[in-house]
Design a protein around this motif. Structure first.
Motif, PDB file in Angstrom:
ATOM      1  N   PHE A 108       9.248  18.849  50.078  1.00  0.00           N
ATOM      2  CA  PHE A 108       9.422  18.469  48.672  1.00  0.00           C
ATOM      3  C   PHE A 108      10.773  17.830  48.444  1.00  0.00           C
ATOM      4  N   GLU A 146       9.141  15.862  41.362  1.00  0.00           N
ATOM      5  CA  GLU A 146       9.388  16.600  42.598  1.00  0.00           C
ATOM      6  C   GLU A 146       8.039  16.900  43.249  1.00  0.00           C
ATOM      7  N   PHE A 147       7.879  16.347  44.437  1.00  0.00           N
ATOM      8  CA  PHE A 147       6.616  16.517  45.161  1.00  0.00           C
ATOM      9  C   PHE A 147       6.856  16.097  46.610  1.00  0.00           C
ATOM     10  N   ASP A 148       5.812  16.165  47.443  1.00  0.00           N
ATOM     11  CA  ASP A 148       5.928  15.640  48.799  1.00  0.00           C
ATOM     12  C   ASP A 148       5.658  14.139  48.750  1.00  0.00           C
ATOM     13  N   LEU A 152       2.046  11.971  48.684  1.00  0.00           N
ATOM     14  CA  LEU A 152       1.638  11.177  47.519  1.00  0.00           C
ATOM     15  C   LEU A 152       1.335   9.746  47.961  1.00  0.00           C
ATOM     16  N   LEU A 233      -1.821  21.652  48.122  1.00  0.00           N
ATOM     17  CA  LEU A 233      -0.648  21.535  47.254  1.00  0.00           C
ATOM     18  C   LEU A 233      -0.970  21.847  45.793  1.00  0.00           C
ATOM     19  N   VAL A 253      -1.871  16.153  40.525  1.00  0.00           N
ATOM     20  CA  VAL A 253      -0.937  16.947  41.322  1.00  0.00           C
ATOM     21  C   VAL A 253       0.024  17.674  40.384  1.00  0.00           C
ATOM     22  N   ILE A 255       3.482  18.835  39.340  1.00  0.00           N
ATOM     23  CA  ILE A 255       4.808  18.308  39.654  1.00  0.00           C
ATOM     24  C   ILE A 255       5.854  19.062  38.866  1.00  0.00           C
TER      25      ILE A 255
END
Ligand code: ADP
Length: 260
Positions: A108, A146-148, A152, A233, A253, A255
């Protein structure tokens, strides 16, 4: 000395054990058959782009004069496209392996959503057919999430590449982005051939490809991986599709919205 009862039990235990061995032998045979099928699929999948790359490289090497620059660049562009395509497939394979062995790890970080969208659209532009265009939001410049990031990217590029591949020339692909509370929703809408209703049920199964997709290149892996990653996720993927009209894939997703 054994009683009859004991002997009977022994026999039935042995028979069970033998049945298990037969079953595992059969499983092994099935697995090896699957592996062979898979290898043939992969080899096939690589052969066409590779021979295209070889042709383009040979031609690009021949166009050495200044006035042939345009031709040379066209072939170099083709090479880049096909290498990118093969790279995507290999990344899918690596993804499968990591997902299956439980070795997948996520990373992340904070990044502007527009960065990923712009990159994915930029790469997809190289794959567009004649008169195809991608409509995407340009007003999300300072939206940081904020995520991978890699995941994405993988999700969006898979879906956009499909939208391109399964749509005809002179069609539009719409990318819609919406963020509310702590959920990011991305819709990828195409005006393509759609997925036949009776096959829609299987679309996330690994290696599955619809009847009307078989003439195009593909492995049937992309959507399966996309779904696994998203579910790992806490996200989701759904779609609606109408044959010969188009498809809409909807991704959500969770976030951490760090800035707006
Ligand atoms: P691939 O595209 O390599 O075959 P995917 O896992 O990405 O594999 O997709 C699985 C199948 O779902 C495709 O073979 C195709 O039949 C169908 N599909 C996916 N996306 C679309 C789309 N946008 N329009 C029509 N069919 C699609």
């Amino acid at each position: 000395h054994h009683t009859i009862q004991e002997l009977k039990e022994e026999v039935s235990l042995r028979m069970e054990a033998e049945a298990r061995t037969n079953e595992s032998l059969k499983k092994e045979r099935d697995l090896s058959e699957l592996k062979t099928k898979f290898l043939s699929l992969v080899s096939h999948e690589f052969k066409t782009p590779l021979s295209g790359i070889l042709t383009s490289a040979t031609l690009a090497g021949k166009y050495t004069q200044t006035e042939q620059q345009e031709k040379r660049e066209k072939h170099l562009g083709t090479i880049k496209n096909k290498v990118k395509y093969l790279d995507n497939i290999l990344n899918d394979f690596l993804s499968i392996e990591r997902l299956e062995t439980g070795k997948v790890t996520y990373k992340f970080s904070q990044f502007p959503l527009s960065k990923v969208i712009n990159e994915v659209v930029y790469d997809a532009n190289m794959l567009l057919k004649d008169g195809q265009r991608i409509n995407y939001p340009k007003n999300i410049d300072d939206y940081v999430i904020e995520f991978d990031e890699k995941i994405l990217e993988l999700v969006l590029s898979n879906l956009i590449n499909n939208a391109i591949k399964y749509s005809a020339e002179h069609t539009t692909i719409d990318l819609q982005v919406d963020y509310k509370d702590s959920i990011l929703t991305v819709k990828i809408i195409d005006q393509g051939r759609g997925i036949p209703e009776k096959e829609q049920h299987f679309i996330f199964k690994r290696y599955f490809r619809a009847e009307n997709a078989l003439l195009d290149q593909g492995t049937g892996i992309g959507l399966n991986i996309v779904k696994s990653h998203l579910e790992n996720l806490g996200g989701s993927i759904t779609f609606t599709s109408k044959e010969n009209k188009g498809s809409t894939f909807i991704v959500t997703v969770p976030i951490t919205n760090t800035q707006k």
